[in-house]
Design a protein around this motif. Structure first.
Motif, PDB file in Angstrom:
ATOM      1  N   ALA A 110       1.175 -10.394  -2.367  1.00 56.21           N
ATOM      2  CA  ALA A 110       0.486  -9.447  -3.457  1.00 56.21           C
ATOM      3  C   ALA A 110       0.226  -8.069  -3.112  1.00 56.21           C
ATOM      4  O   ALA A 110       0.439  -7.204  -3.606  1.00 56.21           O
ATOM      5  CB  ALA A 110      -0.381 -10.528  -4.197  1.00 56.21           C
ATOM      6  N   ALA A 111      -0.641  -8.238  -1.827  1.00 57.22           N
ATOM      7  CA  ALA A 111      -0.885  -7.139  -1.422  1.00 57.22           C
ATOM      8  C   ALA A 111       0.112  -6.152  -0.763  1.00 57.22           C
ATOM      9  O   ALA A 111       0.175  -4.913  -0.998  1.00 57.22           O
ATOM     10  CB  ALA A 111      -1.994  -7.297  -0.538  1.00 57.22           C
ATOM     11  N   SER A 112       1.110  -6.810  -0.329  1.00 60.02           N
ATOM     12  CA  SER A 112       2.393  -5.891   0.318  1.00 60.02           C
ATOM     13  C   SER A 112       2.885  -5.273  -0.796  1.00 60.02           C
ATOM     14  O   SER A 112       3.717  -4.088  -0.603  1.00 60.02           O
ATOM     15  CB  SER A 112       3.091  -6.823   0.898  1.00 60.02           C
ATOM     16  OG  SER A 112       2.651  -7.337   2.007  1.00 60.02           O
ATOM     17  N   ARG A 133      -5.656  14.856  -2.166  1.00 60.93           N
ATOM     18  CA  ARG A 133      -5.342  13.193  -2.267  1.00 60.93           C
ATOM     19  C   ARG A 133      -4.708  13.053  -0.590  1.00 60.93           C
ATOM     20  O   ARG A 133      -3.802  13.782  -0.628  1.00 60.93           O
ATOM     21  CB  ARG A 133      -4.422  12.533  -3.193  1.00 60.93           C
ATOM     22  CG  ARG A 133      -4.517  11.117  -3.155  1.00 60.93           C
ATOM     23  CD  ARG A 133      -3.803  10.947  -4.632  1.00 60.93           C
ATOM     24  NE  ARG A 133      -3.988  11.359  -5.808  1.00 60.93           N
ATOM     25  CZ  ARG A 133      -4.894  10.723  -6.604  1.00 60.93           C
ATOM     26  NH1 ARG A 133      -5.137   9.375  -6.418  1.00 60.93           N
ATOM     27  NH2 ARG A 133      -5.209  10.956  -7.692  1.00 60.93           N
ATOM     28  N   LEU A 134      -5.101  12.145   0.049  1.00 65.19           N
ATOM     29  CA  LEU A 134      -4.308  11.828   1.411  1.00 65.19           C
ATOM     30  C   LEU A 134      -4.209  10.325   1.509  1.00 65.19           C
ATOM     31  O   LEU A 134      -5.025   9.509   1.366  1.00 65.19           O
ATOM     32  CB  LEU A 134      -5.484  12.284   2.452  1.00 65.19           C
ATOM     33  CG  LEU A 134      -4.971  11.803   4.038  1.00 65.19           C
ATOM     34  CD1 LEU A 134      -3.607  12.458   4.473  1.00 65.19           C
ATOM     35  CD2 LEU A 134      -5.989  12.222   4.808  1.00 65.19           C
ATOM     36  N   PHE A 135      -2.904   9.904   1.639  1.00 68.58           N
ATOM     37  CA  PHE A 135      -2.522   8.583   2.123  1.00 68.58           C
ATOM     38  C   PHE A 135      -2.370   8.481   3.520  1.00 68.58           C
ATOM     39  O   PHE A 135      -1.406   9.281   4.117  1.00 68.58           O
ATOM     40  CB  PHE A 135      -1.296   8.149   1.316  1.00 68.58           C
ATOM     41  CG  PHE A 135      -1.388   8.340  -0.072  1.00 68.58           C
ATOM     42  CD1 PHE A 135      -1.763   6.846  -0.659  1.00 68.58           C
ATOM     43  CD2 PHE A 135      -0.908   9.386  -0.735  1.00 68.58           C
ATOM     44  CE1 PHE A 135      -2.001   6.994  -2.083  1.00 68.58           C
ATOM     45  CE2 PHE A 135      -1.092   9.354  -2.237  1.00 68.58           C
ATOM     46  CZ  PHE A 135      -1.597   8.009  -2.964  1.00 68.58           C
ATOM     47  N   LEU A 136      -3.054   7.754   4.206  1.00 65.48           N
ATOM     48  CA  LEU A 136      -3.119   7.748   5.853  1.00 65.48           C
ATOM     49  C   LEU A 136      -2.855   6.261   6.146  1.00 65.48           C
ATOM     50  O   LEU A 136      -3.672   5.274   5.844  1.00 65.48           O
ATOM     51  CB  LEU A 136      -4.413   8.395   6.428  1.00 65.48           C
ATOM     52  CG  LEU A 136      -4.431   8.388   8.002  1.00 65.48           C
ATOM     53  CD1 LEU A 136      -3.416   9.068   8.429  1.00 65.48           C
ATOM     54  CD2 LEU A 136      -5.951   8.721   8.390  1.00 65.48           C
ATOM     55  N   THR A 137      -1.728   6.228   6.639  1.00 63.32           N
ATOM     56  CA  THR A 137      -1.327   4.729   6.999  1.00 63.32           C
ATOM     57  C   THR A 137      -1.480   4.254   8.435  1.00 63.32           C
ATOM     58  O   THR A 137      -0.983   5.127   9.180  1.00 63.32           O
ATOM     59  CB  THR A 137       0.196   4.403   6.505  1.00 63.32           C
ATOM     60  OG1 THR A 137       0.247   4.483   5.092  1.00 63.32           O
ATOM     61  CG2 THR A 137       0.649   2.991   7.118  1.00 63.32           C
ATOM     62  N   ARG A 188      -2.528  -2.820   1.325  1.00 67.37           N
ATOM     63  CA  ARG A 188      -1.845  -3.667   2.450  1.00 67.37           C
ATOM     64  C   ARG A 188      -0.408  -3.406   2.217  1.00 67.37           C
ATOM     65  O   ARG A 188       0.268  -3.788   1.392  1.00 67.37           O
ATOM     66  CB  ARG A 188      -2.229  -5.115   2.338  1.00 67.37           C
ATOM     67  CG  ARG A 188      -1.497  -5.853   3.504  1.00 67.37           C
ATOM     68  CD  ARG A 188      -1.821  -5.853   4.955  1.00 67.37           C
ATOM     69  NE  ARG A 188      -1.190  -6.600   5.772  1.00 67.37           N
ATOM     70  CZ  ARG A 188      -1.515  -7.794   6.080  1.00 67.37           C
ATOM     71  NH1 ARG A 188      -2.703  -8.218   5.502  1.00 67.37           N
ATOM     72  NH2 ARG A 188      -0.954  -8.620   7.053  1.00 67.37           N
ATOM     73  N   PHE A 189       0.170  -2.708   3.116  1.00 65.24           N
ATOM     74  CA  PHE A 189       1.754  -2.462   3.091  1.00 65.24           C
ATOM     75  C   PHE A 189       2.300  -3.384   4.064  1.00 65.24           C
ATOM     76  O   PHE A 189       2.819  -2.791   5.386  1.00 65.24           O
ATOM     77  CB  PHE A 189       2.287  -1.059   3.307  1.00 65.24           C
ATOM     78  CG  PHE A 189       1.756  -0.187   2.158  1.00 65.24           C
ATOM     79  CD1 PHE A 189       1.481  -0.726   0.648  1.00 65.24           C
ATOM     80  CD2 PHE A 189       1.705   1.165   2.192  1.00 65.24           C
ATOM     81  CE1 PHE A 189       1.126  -0.042  -0.381  1.00 65.24           C
ATOM     82  CE2 PHE A 189       1.355   2.077   1.143  1.00 65.24           C
ATOM     83  CZ  PHE A 189       1.114   1.268  -0.113  1.00 65.24           C
ATOM     84  N   CYS A 193      -2.616   1.015   4.485  1.00 65.23           N
ATOM     85  CA  CYS A 193      -2.884   2.397   3.935  1.00 65.23           C
ATOM     86  C   CYS A 193      -4.072   2.812   3.213  1.00 65.23           C
ATOM     87  O   CYS A 193      -4.569   1.920   2.444  1.00 65.23           O
ATOM     88  CB  CYS A 193      -1.529   2.848   2.865  1.00 65.23           C
ATOM     89  SG  CYS A 193      -1.734   4.352   2.048  1.00 65.23           S
ATOM     90  N   THR A 194      -4.646   3.844   3.800  1.00 66.66           N
ATOM     91  CA  THR A 194      -5.924   4.270   3.039  1.00 66.66           C
ATOM     92  C   THR A 194      -5.677   5.373   2.195  1.00 66.66           C
ATOM     93  O   THR A 194      -5.118   6.496   2.873  1.00 66.66           O
ATOM     94  CB  THR A 194      -7.040   4.409   4.138  1.00 66.66           C
ATOM     95  OG1 THR A 194      -7.491   3.319   4.668  1.00 66.66           O
ATOM     96  CG2 THR A 194      -8.386   4.845   3.471  1.00 66.66           C
TER      97      THR A 194
END
Length: 470
Positions: A220-222, A400-404, A437-438, A443-444
């Motif tokens: 589900a998180a993925s 906005r920043l997506f940092l994985t 959670r990917f 990913c934050t």
């Protein structure tokens, strides 16, 4: 289509004559379809073309599972269950795609990956250890066959959402997707769990594996990129934010010291990136990213329209053979210095835009955004590399920043986020954030501006990002 002798359609798909194939599940019609020299087997029952959404199984060739009875995978079980389900439905098709052995890496490489799995790696890590993709399969033949069979709308028997996306990208409407009720075996439970955790495969309903509660939570998180974050993509698509995305190792590198970045993060994170691309008007990268990776910067993993590609290259460093300059898949804006002479065979899709001269010999991120906004509407994605994303973050331009972060340690390489910080922890940059959670990656999403925060203020998963008082 000539029912007795077969035919050739406009795509070069060659169909052979049908024959009868009695099986343990019923009497099927069997014929071959050949595309680009590879012959695929197609088993059908009833009259699928007359059904609104006939039951379809697109099955990847697996010698070990289908023919040799291997329990390392569930391919043989899936094949048998598919034929049984199609026979019970009365109208349906099984397309047996050859050339898909080992998710497209071939029999020899699959057995090499098996050896690495025996040594303790999971199925995805084994492929990557061999410098092979997680999944190299192509479904062009399957889509062409379905079109030839007059089955443009189907019910797909599959646990793999990527297969749905691939077929829909080729004009097939997947009205419904059903998972086959095939139980895990002790020999393949780890393999299947890895595919569910790392490749977004879906467990069948009522799955009885002892770790199912944990696995369901992880699955589900993925799938957050496809479900929980859809509102995020809608917010981006509906505004004019400046968004950045970067995937880096746990120790903060986006590539090795030799520039190898294939791949830091996994398939789910890459699908997330493509969803962002599909939500913006323009995607910006620095010249270093183009030189190192030669990216296409298009939308391929999900449905969507390609953004305008923007390359920041003040000194004209990218080669004339770069994909962004030669491929007309998407319009390209080439930001260069005034003295740069364009190559003679530059594509019609490329527009050179001259950067203003500055005394510091470095144009500000704000000026770059202004140049893009004069020519492209919508949000802007700053995709890379680390230096470009860091400069936009440091300048306060990002909304906005997506940092994985991927669970890998590189040790030394091309740095990810780096900027001049503070000597006082209380003054460190803290902003509201959400985490996704990917698969194996985390990913934050940082909401850096009021614009981004206002669009996400009602989300219960939003953390305030305040300094710790512990």
């Amino acid at each position: 289509m000539n029912a007795l002798h077969g035919s050739i359609d406009s795509t070069g798909l060659v169909s052979g004559p049908p024959s009868r194939l009695p099986t343990a599940h019923g009497l099927f019609a069997l014929r071959t379809y050949t595309l680009n020299g590879t012959a695929h087997a197609v088993m059908s029952i009833g009259d699928p073309a007359k059904a609104d959404a006939p039951l379809i199984r697109v099955h990847s060739e697996c010698l070990t599972g289908d023919a040799l009875g291997s329990h390392r995978c569930d391919c043989g079980d899936q094949l048998s269950a598919s034929l049984a389900a199609i026979a019970q439905a009365g109208d349906g098709v099984l397309i047996y795609l050859r050339g898909h052995e080992g998710r497209g890496i071939g029999l020899e490489n699959k057995l090499r990956a098996y050896a690495l799995q025996d040594a303790g790696l999971d199925t995805v890590a084994a492929n990557r250890a061999l410098d092979l993709p997680d999944d190299a399969r192509d479904y062009t033949a399957a889509a062409a066959i379905l079109h030839d069979l007059d089955c443009p709308q189907i019910t797909l028997l599959s646990s793999n959402p990527s297969k749905v996306t691939a077929l829909e990208d080729m004009g097939i409407t997947v009205a419904d997707r059903l998972s086959l009720q095939v139980p895990d075996r002790p020999e393949n439970a780890g393999y299947l769990e890895a595919k569910r955790r790392l490749m977004d495969h879906i467990a069948p309903a009522g799955h009885s594996h002892e770790d199912q509660t944990e696995t369901d939570t992880e699955c589900a998180a993925s799938t957050a990129y496809a479900e929980n974050t859809l509102a995020v993509y809608d917010t981006i698509a509906g505004g004019d934010e400046v968004v950045a995305q970067l995937a880096q190792s746990e120790d903060g590198f986006i590539a090795t010291s030799k520039g190898d970045a294939q791949f830091v993060s996994g398939q789910i994170d890459r699908a997330h990136l493509h969803r962002i691309r599909a939500s913006v008007g323009a995607v910006l990268v620095g010249c270093g990213t183009v030189i190192a990776d030669d990216p296409r910067l298009t939308v391929r993993a999900v449905p969507g329209v390609n953004p305008v590609r923007v390359v920041l290259d003040p000194h004209g460093r990218i080669p004339a053979t770069a994909t962004v300059l030669t491929s007309p898949e998407a319009p390209t804006i080439w930001l260069t210095g005034a003295e740069i002479v364009p190559p003679p065979d530059i594509g019609d899709h490329v527009r050179m835009v001259r950067l203003p001269a500055t005394t510091e010999n470095e144009i500000s991120p704000a000026a770059i955004v202004s140049l893009i906004r004069e020519r492209v509407s919508g949000a802007i994605l700053v995709e890379g590399g680390g230096r470009t994303v860091s400069s936009f973050l440091s300048a306060g331009i990002l909304d906005r920043l997506f940092l994985t972060s991927a669970p890998v340690l590189i040790g030394n390489g091309v740095p990810g986020i780096r900027f001049v910080g503070t000597e006082v922890m209380a003054e460190a940059l803290r902003r509201p954030f959400r985490r996704y959670r990917f698969g194996e990656d985390m990913c934050t999403e940082y909401l850096l501006s009021e614009l981004a925060r206002d669009g996400s203020a009602r989300d219960p998963d939003l953390h305030p990002g305040a300094a710790s008082t512990a």
